[in-house]
Each structure stands twice: as C-alpha cells, then as structure tokens.
Design a protein around this motif. Structure first.
Motif, short mmCIF file in Angstrom:
data_model
loop_
_atom_site.label_atom_id
_atom_site.label_comp_id
_atom_site.label_asym_id
_atom_site.label_seq_id
_atom_site.Cartn_x
_atom_site.Cartn_y
_atom_site.Cartn_z
N MET A 44 0.80 -1.21 0.00
CA MET A 44 0.00 0.00 0.00
C MET A 44 0.84 1.27 0.00
SD MET A 44 -3.11 -0.64 -0.27
CE MET A 44 -3.20 -2.21 -1.05
N ARG A 45 2.07 1.20 0.46
CA ARG A 45 2.93 2.38 0.45
C ARG A 45 3.61 2.60 -0.90
NH1 ARG A 45 3.95 0.56 5.67
NH2 ARG A 45 5.73 -0.67 4.99
N ARG A 46 3.56 1.62 -1.79
CA ARG A 46 4.19 1.76 -3.10
C ARG A 46 3.41 2.73 -3.97
NH1 ARG A 46 8.35 -2.08 -4.44
NH2 ARG A 46 8.41 -0.78 -6.27
N ASP A 47 4.01 3.14 -5.10
CA ASP A 47 3.35 4.02 -6.04
C ASP A 47 2.14 3.34 -6.66
OD1 ASP A 47 5.24 5.96 -5.60
OD2 ASP A 47 6.54 5.25 -7.23
N ASP A 48 1.23 4.14 -7.21
CA ASP A 48 0.03 3.58 -7.82
C ASP A 48 0.32 2.82 -9.10
OD1 ASP A 48 -1.65 4.44 -5.84
OD2 ASP A 48 -2.08 6.36 -6.82
N ASP A 49 1.45 3.07 -9.75
CA ASP A 49 1.77 2.36 -10.98
C ASP A 49 2.56 1.07 -10.73
OD1 ASP A 49 4.01 3.67 -10.12
OD2 ASP A 49 4.68 4.25 -12.13
N TYR A 50 2.77 0.71 -9.46
CA TYR A 50 3.44 -0.54 -9.12
C TYR A 50 2.56 -1.71 -9.53
CZ TYR A 50 5.68 -4.05 -6.11
OH TYR A 50 6.30 -5.18 -5.62
N VAL A 51 3.17 -2.75 -10.09
CA VAL A 51 2.43 -3.86 -10.68
C VAL A 51 1.52 -4.55 -9.67
CG1 VAL A 51 2.69 -6.10 -11.80
CG2 VAL A 51 4.23 -4.24 -12.39
N MET A 52 2.02 -4.84 -8.49
CA MET A 52 1.21 -5.54 -7.49
C MET A 52 0.01 -4.71 -7.07
SD MET A 52 0.81 -8.20 -5.77
CE MET A 52 -0.16 -8.72 -4.39
N LEU A 91 0.36 4.47 5.47
CA LEU A 91 1.29 5.46 4.94
C LEU A 91 2.36 5.84 5.95
CD1 LEU A 91 -1.25 7.69 3.03
CD2 LEU A 91 0.20 5.88 2.13
N ASP A 92 2.05 5.82 7.22
CA ASP A 92 3.04 6.10 8.25
C ASP A 92 3.62 4.78 8.73
OD1 ASP A 92 4.60 7.26 10.17
OD2 ASP A 92 2.96 7.57 11.59
N THR A 93 4.86 4.52 8.35
CA THR A 93 5.48 3.22 8.60
C THR A 93 5.58 2.89 10.08
OG1 THR A 93 6.80 3.56 6.62
CG2 THR A 93 7.48 1.81 8.09
N MET A 94 6.00 3.85 10.89
CA MET A 94 6.21 3.56 12.30
C MET A 94 4.90 3.28 13.03
SD MET A 94 9.32 3.39 12.40
CE MET A 94 9.59 3.12 14.12
N SER A 95 3.85 4.05 12.76
CA SER A 95 2.58 3.78 13.43
C SER A 95 1.98 2.46 12.96
CB SER A 95 1.59 4.93 13.21
OG SER A 95 1.18 4.97 11.86
N TRP A 96 2.17 2.14 11.67
CA TRP A 96 1.66 0.86 11.15
C TRP A 96 2.36 -0.30 11.83
CZ3 TRP A 96 -2.34 -1.06 8.86
CH2 TRP A 96 -2.29 -2.29 8.24
N ARG A 97 3.67 -0.23 12.02
CA ARG A 97 4.40 -1.30 12.69
C ARG A 97 3.96 -1.46 14.13
NH1 ARG A 97 10.45 -0.54 10.51
NH2 ARG A 97 10.13 -1.49 8.50
N ARG A 98 3.70 -0.35 14.80
CA ARG A 98 3.26 -0.44 16.19
C ARG A 98 1.89 -1.13 16.28
NH1 ARG A 98 5.79 4.63 16.84
NH2 ARG A 98 3.89 5.71 16.22
#
Length: 106
Positions: A44-52, A91-98
């Motif tokens: 979900m953090r990747r660009d919108d044109d990323y294949v996956m 989008l916020d990596t640290m809060s997502w990990r927590r």
C-alpha cells in the motif's frame, strides 16, 4: 525445534502450549498474521503504478457455482476488519508497525 532445544520428546507427552509458554514464544498464527499485514503495508505504500498494487484493483471474472476460492485480497480484508485497522494508517510506517506488531510474551 522448541522440543529439541528444551530436551523434551513427544514420548514425554508435554503439550506444545506448555513448551511455547516456557520459551515465551508467540503462537505461529499470530506471527503469520503479522507477516501478512507487514506485506500489505509494504504494497500500500508503493506508487500507484506498481504492478502488485495495480493487480489488486483488476476486475475479477465471473465465477461459476459454489463457494468462491479464498484470495489474498479477501483474506486481507477480513483480517483488517478483525484487527480494526483503517487503510490510511499504512502510509506512516512507524505507526503501522506499532499497530501490527505481535511481540513475544514476556
């Protein structure tokens, strides 16, 4: 592996919950959920044109009769509902990990 490192054999008839508790290890299904959610956040953090990410939004073909097969996307939506995790938090990596981290019991 835990039985081997603890010196316990199956003939001793010690339950795996007891062995996991003595080594203070998180249950495997919880660790698997953590890995799935970590991968979901990565995608979900990747660009919108990323294949996956583009593949997630492809239209599905019509299916025949019977129960539809479980896909990665359907299992992720049910997991996100169960864990009550909103989508924008990826989008916020640290809060997502927590939020998704499954720490080993202390």
């Amino acid at each position: 592996m835990l039985r081997w490192s603890g010196g316990v054999t199956r003939l001793d008839k010690v339950r795996k919950e007891h062995i996991r508790g003595t080594f203070k290890v998180t249950p495997i299904p919880e660790k698997l959920q953590e890995c799935r959610l970590r991968w979901y956040g990565h995608v979900m953090r990747r660009d919108d044109d990323y294949v996956m990410k583009r593949a997630l939004y492809l239209l599905e073909k019509e299916r025949g009769r019977g129960r539809p097969p479980t896909t990665w996307w359907t299992s992720m939506t049910s997991l996100l509902k169960k864990e009550e995790l909103p989508n924008p938090t990826t989008l916020d990596t640290m809060s997502w990990r927590r939020k998704i981290r499954r720490a080993d019991p202390t």
